[in-house]
Design an enzyme around this catalytic site. Structure first.
Site, PDB file in Angstrom:
ATOM      1  N   GLY A 105       0.822  -1.214   0.000  1.00 20.77           N
ATOM      2  CA  GLY A 105       0.000   0.000   0.000  1.00 20.77           C
ATOM      3  C   GLY A 105       0.850   1.256   0.000  1.00 20.77           C
ATOM      4  N   GLU A 108       1.722   1.767  -3.532  1.00 26.30           N
ATOM      5  CA  GLU A 108       0.488   2.136  -4.241  1.00 26.30           C
ATOM      6  C   GLU A 108       0.136   3.606  -3.972  1.00 26.30           C
ATOM      7  OE1 GLU A 108      -1.709  -1.337  -2.688  1.00 26.30           O
ATOM      8  OE2 GLU A 108      -2.285  -1.689  -4.766  1.00 26.30           O
TER       9      GLU A 108
END
Ligand SMILES: NC(=O)c1ccc[n+]([C@@H]2O[C@H](COP(=O)([O-])OP(=O)(O)OC[C@H]3O[C@@H](n4cnc5c(N)ncnc54)[C@H](O)[C@@H]3O)[C@@H](O)[C@H]2O)c1
Length: 694
Positions: A105, A108
């Site tokens: 994440g 991301e």
């Protein structure tokens, strides 16, 4: 500076708004961090005094991933998609400033930014596949748009991070910052504004997808390239499908596809088992009765006694960790041979391009050979790896005790002997411990550490820390025959031998266990390790095993002699069924008065695995292992148990202990008392519990 949430602050530094995450230890993306980043970026957009935004992190790393403790809980707003959406659609350029690791994440989030810069030691990656998942916040759609399909497949389905230099090369970051990272990122952001550079929204970029559109075989070629490594794993295939979506679908549809594929994995057993294993591995580092602040012994030098198969491999671990090793042999000839093998192993790695020549030279320069035990007088730890013979080991430990300095740890690599007894051959039994490496010792990750009744907390804590330093995963166990791993393995071996007498083909036994996910079945494994090893142990103990003994009596020691349970063509490691062995089995069954029958695959699996689980229950009851999860760590790293099944005890819980208990009773009726369920297993089964509840 304004606190947006407990974990994120905002501050205008001149014309650049800096959003800073501070959620130690690794800035995981918990709900407070997500809300803070969203609020921080919104504050910067609303702040007329700034024209660009930097997203930076305090502490030792950029955002190193999702908050794994939120997995399986009801989602909390804002989700990561929403946060990334706010960043990407910002009217002011947002620059991610990466240090440490931007993982999962974290990467991301950085891919939602318009630009990324990093310091030279940073690493970036999408390791979700290692937890049986895929990057579920747009990673499978954005990364291919930045680095192209082949690189994205490697990073997403392989899960390994890349360094800053590589990230720059493939266009994942725009600049490597020397000096202060936040300052450098601010300067970069100002440059973006001054030069009127575009707001690069990755979701709009499609150029890098063209290659795969004109060459769709790219995906199947990649599937083939990872087929062996990813056998039976579900996550790599879903990763590939998600990346295919980036090529075949518009961005928004690709995100939906990613979500479906993510949910499929999240709800599946494999990812649950892999997440369980992630925590188990970390837990295995902690020994319940050894306090965290136990003082450690400094280990700066090591001695190894015996330069055979194990001694040489063990030495390599220390050398690679930069710890000087003195290795002792009985004769100059044996010493030269042992050192020659170490050198040849390194040279082979260098020739495959997996090690630099300088690194090999450095390792070899740290190695000293000797035929005199006295040369171990000053080392901090000795690991004995000589023949498996109690009298000889006791003699060596007596000598080592007299030679080695006070406070030096004396360890043995024995696989079967009573280490309490070895310790009593010294005047320092509290410094004696088992360090049971697995073959090949320079490759296998597991270090089964064996405490005696007297091993001190300091010695245990030191050896746990040492394992990490030499790249091993340790698990602490107590003394018993075979310790944890081999004690359970023996149960499987016994049943495998009975099954072939009862009528199962040995290649079927191997196939069932291979298909279950083991690297190979028991007979192929025995051929690899050398059938003579078990034969010698049986002879020493005065026990027999008709088929195994007959095979050894013919000199069929396995791969090394070209024949064992299977036949091997010269230079090949592929096992081929051999009619001679089938004849041996049929004769042995006849001699034992066994009526051979068809044996189903289901029976093979249960009869090989359930006795291991039953034995593990006994091991737990005896306190030989502290936790069920430690046993799972031993099996995954020492024997190649498929990580997507978590380990034998996680698998037992998945099947249900009640079911296993009932099968054990059925087998007991058919085959006798050896199938009596362990009291702990019986208790848990009757209470409707699992090993997880211990
Ligand atoms: N081979 C395996 O798979 C494996 C796995 C785990 C543990 N172990 C254990 O490791 C130990 C060594 O096994 P191995 O397979 O490496 O055996 P090996 O026969 O390959 O090596 C033993 C070496 O020790 C040397 N040696 C014997 N007495 C010595 C002495 N007094 N001083 C110095 N050197 C001496 C021998 O010359 C020989 O080179 C055994 O205790 C074994 O049970 C083996």
């Amino acid at each position: 500076m304004t606190a947006i949430t407990d974990f994120v602050s905002y501050e205008a530094q001149g014309s650049v708004g800096v959003v800073t995450v501070n959620n130690p230890p690794v800035n995981a993306l918990s709900v407070g961090v997500r809300a803070g980043i969203k609020g921080g970026v919104e504050a910067a957009i609303a702040d007329d005094s700034v024209s660009a935004v930097v997203l930076a992190c305090e502490g030792r790393t950029f955002i190193a991933g999702a908050d794994i403790t939120e997995f399986g809980k009801p989602p909390m707003e804002p989700g990561l998609h929403e946060v990334i959406g706010v960043i990407e659609s910002s009217s002011k350029p947002v620059v991610a400033a990466i240090h440490g690791t931007a993982l999962g994440g974290g990467l991301e989030t950085a891919l939602g930014c318009h630009y990324r810069v990093a310091n030279g030691t940073a690493k970036v990656g999408l390791p979700e596949v290692k937890l049986g998942l895929l990057p579920g916040a747009g990673g499978t759609q954005r990364l291919p748009r930045v680095v192209g399909i082949p690189m994205a497949l490697t990073m997403i389905a392989g899960g390994n991070p890349i360094g800053a230099k590589k990230a720059l090369e493939v266009g994942l970051i725009s600049e490597i910052i020397e000096g202060d990272l936040t300052e450098g990122a601010i300067a970069f952001a100002k440059k973006v504004v001054a030069e009127g550079r575009p707001l690069v929204k990755i979701s709009d970029q499609n150029d890098k997808l063209e290659e795969a559109k004109s060459n769709p075989a790219i995906f199947d070629d990649f599937r083939k390239s990872i087929a062996r490594k990813s056998r039976n794993f579900e996550a790599p295939e879903n990763c590939i499908k998600a990346v295919e979506g980036s090529v075949n679908l518009p961005f928004a549809e690709g995100l939906k596809r990613e979500r479906e594929l993510f949910m499929e994995l999240m709800q599946g057993e494999q990812s649950k088992a892999q997440q369980y294993f992630f925590f188990s591995e970390r837990l295995a580092n902690k020994i319940p009765d050894v306090p965290k602040d136990t003082p450690l012994i400094d280990i700066n030098t090591a001695g190894i006694v015996g330069a055979g198969t194990m001694g040489g491999g063990i030495a390599m671990n220390f050398l690679q960790a930069g710890i000087p090793v003195t290795i002792v042999e009985t004769t100059q000839e044996a010493l030269d041979k042992g050192i020659g093998i170490i050198e040849a192993n390194y040279a082979a790695t260098v020739s495959k391009g997996r090690m630099k020549q300088e690194a090999m030279d450095k390792c070899m320069s740290l190695l000293t050979g000797t035929t005199s035990l006295e040369d171990l007088a000053d080392v901090d730890i000795v690991i004995e790896a000589i023949f498996e013979n109690m009298d000889v080991k006791k003699e060596i430990f007596g000598k080592l005790d007299a030679i080695c300095k006070d406070g030096a740890i004396l360890a043995t690599n024995t696989s079967t002997l009573d280490i309490d007894e070895i310790g009593e051959a010294t005047k320092r039994p509290e410094y004696v411990i088992g360090l049971h490496f697995f073959s090949p010792a320079n490759v296998m990750k597991l270090l089964e550490e064996v405490r005696t009744k007297k091993t001190s907390a300091t010695v245990m804590a030191t050896c746990m820390a040492l394992a990490k330093r030499i790249g091993k995963v340790p698990a602490m166990v107590g003394v018993c025959d075979g310790f944890v791993g081999n004690r359970m393995l023996a149960q499987r071996g016994e049943q495998a031998n009975k099954l072939i007498l009862e009528g199962a083909k040995l290649e079927d036994v191997d196939r069932v266990l291979f298909d279950f996910g083991m690297p190979m079945g028991p007979f192929a494994m025995s051929d690899l390790a050398g059938n003579d090893v078990g034969w010698r142990i049986r002879q020493g103990r005065g026990v027999t095993s008709p088929v195994a003994d007959a095979i050894c009596e013919l000199g069929r020691f396995g791969q090394k002699t070209g024949d064992g349970y299977y036949h091997y063509e010269k230079g090949s490691r592929t096992p081929q069924p051999d009619p001679i062995v089938e004849d041996i089995i049929v004769k042995a069954a006849r001699d034992a008065g066994i009526n051979r029958r068809e044996v189903s695959d289901e029976e093979i699996l249960k009869r090989c695995i359930y006795p291991m689980i039953n034995e593990a229950a006994k091991i737990l009851e005896e306190g030989i292992a502290a936790r069920a999860s430690d046993i799972d760590v031993i099996w995954v790293y020492g024997y190649g148990w498929p990580i997507y099944r978590g380990g034998p005890l996680r698998y037992a819980d998945h099947i249900g202990l009640e079911n296993i208990y009932n099968d054990l009773l059925k087998f007991k009726e058919e085959h006798g008392d050896e199938w009596t369920p362990a009291p702990l297993l019986e208790k848990l089964a009757k209470e409707g519990k699992g090993f997880k509840d211990l």
